[in-house]
Design a protein around this motif. Structure first.
Motif, PDB file in Angstrom:
ATOM      1  N   PRO A  89     -16.715  -1.525 -15.707  1.00 16.78           N
ATOM      2  CA  PRO A  89     -16.962  -0.071 -15.754  1.00 16.78           C
ATOM      3  C   PRO A  89     -17.368   0.522 -14.409  1.00 16.78           C
ATOM      4  N   SER A  90     -17.370  -0.258 -13.327  1.00 16.86           N
ATOM      5  CA  SER A  90     -17.865   0.235 -12.043  1.00 16.86           C
ATOM      6  C   SER A  90     -17.003   1.354 -11.463  1.00 16.86           C
ATOM      7  N   ASP A  91     -15.711   1.420 -11.864  1.00 13.87           N
ATOM      8  CA  ASP A  91     -14.762   2.429 -11.383  1.00 13.87           C
ATOM      9  C   ASP A  91     -14.414   2.231  -9.912  1.00 13.87           C
ATOM     10  N   ASN A  92     -14.697   1.040  -9.365  1.00 11.18           N
ATOM     11  CA  ASN A  92     -14.337   0.750  -7.984  1.00 11.18           C
ATOM     12  C   ASN A  92     -12.839   0.511  -7.866  1.00 11.18           C
ATOM     13  N   LEU A  93     -12.245   0.955  -6.757  1.00 10.00           N
ATOM     14  CA  LEU A  93     -10.835   0.764  -6.481  1.00 10.00           C
ATOM     15  C   LEU A  93     -10.658  -0.317  -5.427  1.00 10.00           C
ATOM     16  N   GLY A  94      -9.588  -1.104  -5.554  1.00  8.77           N
ATOM     17  CA  GLY A  94      -9.307  -2.133  -4.563  1.00  8.77           C
ATOM     18  C   GLY A  94      -8.134  -2.982  -4.988  1.00  8.77           C
ATOM     19  N   PHE A  95      -7.994  -4.138  -4.352  1.00  9.77           N
ATOM     20  CA  PHE A  95      -6.883  -5.047  -4.634  1.00  9.77           C
ATOM     21  C   PHE A  95      -7.406  -6.378  -5.168  1.00  9.77           C
ATOM     22  N   VAL A  96      -6.669  -6.960  -6.107  1.00  7.24           N
ATOM     23  CA  VAL A  96      -7.024  -8.257  -6.669  1.00  7.24           C
ATOM     24  C   VAL A  96      -5.769  -9.114  -6.718  1.00  7.24           C
ATOM     25  N   GLU A  97      -5.940 -10.420  -6.646  1.00  9.22           N
ATOM     26  CA  GLU A  97      -4.796 -11.331  -6.724  1.00  9.22           C
ATOM     27  C   GLU A  97      -4.274 -11.368  -8.158  1.00  9.22           C
ATOM     28  N   THR A  98      -2.962 -11.210  -8.307  1.00  2.00           N
ATOM     29  CA  THR A  98      -2.374 -11.115  -9.646  1.00  2.00           C
ATOM     30  C   THR A  98      -2.495 -12.409 -10.446  1.00  2.00           C
ATOM     31  N   ARG A  99      -2.690 -13.535  -9.762  1.00  2.00           N
ATOM     32  CA  ARG A  99      -2.792 -14.808 -10.501  1.00  2.00           C
ATOM     33  C   ARG A  99      -4.038 -14.861 -11.374  1.00  2.00           C
ATOM     34  N   TYR A 100      -5.014 -13.965 -11.129  1.00  2.05           N
ATOM     35  CA  TYR A 100      -6.236 -13.950 -11.916  1.00  2.05           C
ATOM     36  C   TYR A 100      -6.185 -12.945 -13.063  1.00  2.05           C
ATOM     37  N   LEU A 101      -5.031 -12.297 -13.295  1.00  2.00           N
ATOM     38  CA  LEU A 101      -4.938 -11.253 -14.308  1.00  2.00           C
ATOM     39  C   LEU A 101      -4.169 -11.719 -15.533  1.00  2.00           C
ATOM     40  N   ALA A 102      -4.642 -11.297 -16.700  1.00  4.13           N
ATOM     41  CA  ALA A 102      -3.956 -11.567 -17.972  1.00  4.13           C
ATOM     42  C   ALA A 102      -3.978 -10.279 -18.786  1.00  4.13           C
ATOM     43  N   LEU A 103      -3.109 -10.202 -19.805  1.00  3.48           N
ATOM     44  CA  LEU A 103      -3.107  -9.036 -20.682  1.00  3.48           C
ATOM     45  C   LEU A 103      -4.426  -8.955 -21.438  1.00  3.48           C
ATOM     46  N   CYS A 104      -4.928  -7.746 -21.605  1.00  2.69           N
ATOM     47  CA  CYS A 104      -6.228  -7.569 -22.250  1.00  2.69           C
ATOM     48  C   CYS A 104      -6.267  -8.142 -23.659  1.00  2.69           C
ATOM     49  N   ASN A 105      -5.199  -7.924 -24.450  1.00  4.16           N
ATOM     50  CA  ASN A 105      -5.239  -8.393 -25.825  1.00  4.16           C
ATOM     51  C   ASN A 105      -5.034  -9.887 -25.954  1.00  4.16           C
ATOM     52  N   ASN A 106      -4.866 -10.591 -24.801  1.00  5.62           N
ATOM     53  CA  ASN A 106      -4.777 -12.053 -24.830  1.00  5.62           C
ATOM     54  C   ASN A 106      -6.076 -12.701 -24.397  1.00  5.62           C
ATOM     55  N   ALA A 107      -7.073 -11.877 -24.071  1.00  2.00           N
ATOM     56  CA  ALA A 107      -8.331 -12.448 -23.595  1.00  2.00           C
ATOM     57  C   ALA A 107      -9.124 -12.992 -24.771  1.00  2.00           C
ATOM     58  N   PRO A 108      -9.678 -14.202 -24.671  1.00  2.00           N
ATOM     59  CA  PRO A 108     -10.433 -14.777 -25.782  1.00  2.00           C
ATOM     60  C   PRO A 108     -11.664 -13.945 -26.099  1.00  2.00           C
ATOM     61  N   GLY A 109     -11.881 -13.693 -27.401  1.00  2.00           N
ATOM     62  CA  GLY A 109     -13.078 -12.997 -27.837  1.00  2.00           C
ATOM     63  C   GLY A 109     -13.088 -11.510 -27.565  1.00  2.00           C
ATOM     64  N   MET A 110     -11.951 -10.908 -27.204  1.00  2.00           N
ATOM     65  CA  MET A 110     -11.900  -9.481 -26.909  1.00  2.00           C
ATOM     66  C   MET A 110     -10.937  -8.789 -27.854  1.00  2.00           C
ATOM     67  N   ASP A 111     -11.323  -7.612 -28.301  1.00  2.00           N
ATOM     68  CA  ASP A 111     -10.446  -6.833 -29.160  1.00  2.00           C
ATOM     69  C   ASP A 111      -9.330  -6.212 -28.345  1.00  2.00           C
ATOM     70  N   SER A 112      -8.238  -5.875 -29.024  1.00  2.00           N
ATOM     71  CA  SER A 112      -7.149  -5.183 -28.340  1.00  2.00           C
ATOM     72  C   SER A 112      -7.666  -3.839 -27.851  1.00  2.00           C
ATOM     73  N   PRO A 113      -7.397  -3.481 -26.607  1.00  2.00           N
ATOM     74  CA  PRO A 113      -7.942  -2.244 -26.059  1.00  2.00           C
ATOM     75  C   PRO A 113      -7.249  -1.010 -26.617  1.00  2.00           C
ATOM     76  N   GLN A 114      -7.980   0.113 -26.593  1.00  2.00           N
ATOM     77  CA  GLN A 114      -7.391   1.387 -26.964  1.00  2.00           C
ATOM     78  C   GLN A 114      -6.494   1.861 -25.818  1.00  2.00           C
ATOM     79  N   PRO A 115      -5.516   2.736 -26.102  1.00  2.00           N
ATOM     80  CA  PRO A 115      -4.672   3.252 -25.017  1.00  2.00           C
ATOM     81  C   PRO A 115      -5.526   3.876 -23.922  1.00  2.00           C
ATOM     82  N   ILE A 116      -5.176   3.602 -22.679  1.00  2.00           N
ATOM     83  CA  ILE A 116      -5.951   4.070 -21.544  1.00  2.00           C
ATOM     84  C   ILE A 116      -5.123   5.069 -20.752  1.00  2.00           C
ATOM     85  N   PRO A 117      -5.638   6.243 -20.449  1.00  2.00           N
ATOM     86  CA  PRO A 117      -4.849   7.238 -19.717  1.00  2.00           C
ATOM     87  C   PRO A 117      -4.552   6.775 -18.311  1.00  2.00           C
TER      88      PRO A 117
END
Length: 210
Positions: A89-117
């Protein structure tokens, strides 16, 4: 020999067929081209702790991102293994390596996210555009002996104290240094000194405050 009526019918049918084909061609030309689906504003989750950087390189970290931190994509594709994101929730902008990213609804223990504008940012973010990060962090280094705090960003500098897992600290975001292969962060509380934040691209010793 074809009769006069048959000739008229054949001519009429040919005219109808020509008009139909012409209308179909006009309809196809009037249809807008299919656009590629935008990735802007899509949700991703960190599958490993990582850093948010001001550029597409392991220089000038903005924020330590712990595993399961959610981010929003700020451009439509990766570039050299990096992508612009907005941390939640920090709202910080920047760059991250894509190898560390996964779809939100595939994250263990997390609900599917609501649509985000969509946020509407599509250009690479220069260092001056990155917002000042929050100074609150917590120690996520789990060694029973804790993590050492030193008087200078050097493993041989004077030991001034130590912190344990889940301790909350205040950092100076302007004083994050990479010396050799190790990253150092300046703490202002509860102990003033320098803390090793590990090696960029590997597990961080600091996470976001909960």
């Amino acid at each position: 020999m074809m009769s006069h009526k048959s000739t008229q019918f054949a001519a009429l049918w040919g005219a109808v067929l020509s008009i139909t084909l012409c209308q179909d061609a006009i309809a196809q030309l009037s249809q807008p081209p299919t656009l590629a689906q935008s990735m802007m504003g899509e949700c991703r989750v960190l599958n490993h702790s990582a850093f948010l950087y001001t550029t597409r390189s392991r220089e000038n970290p903005v924020q330590a991102l712990s595993e399961n931190t959610r981010v929003l994509l700020e451009e439509n594709g990766q570039n050299d293994g990096w992508i612009a994101v907005r941390a939640i929730p920090s709202d910080n902008l920047g760059f991250v390596e894509t190898r560390y990213l996964a779809l939100c609804n595939n994250a263990p223990g997390m609900d599917s996210p609501q649509p985000i504008p969509q946020t509407g940012i599509s250009k690479p973010i220069p260092p001056t555009a990155v917002e000042t990060p929050s100074s609150c962090r917590r120690v996520i280094y789990r060694d029973p002996e804790g993590v050492a705090i030193r008087s200078a960003p050097n493993v041989n500098a004077t030991w001034v104290g130590s912190l344990s897992f889940n301790d909350r600290v205040t950092i100076d975001p302007r004083q994050i240094r990479r010396i050799g292969e190790r990253e150092w962060v300046k703490l202002t509380a509860p102990i003033e000194g320098w803390m090793s934040n590990g090696f960029p691209g590997e597990a961080s010793n600091l996470g976001v405050c909960l």
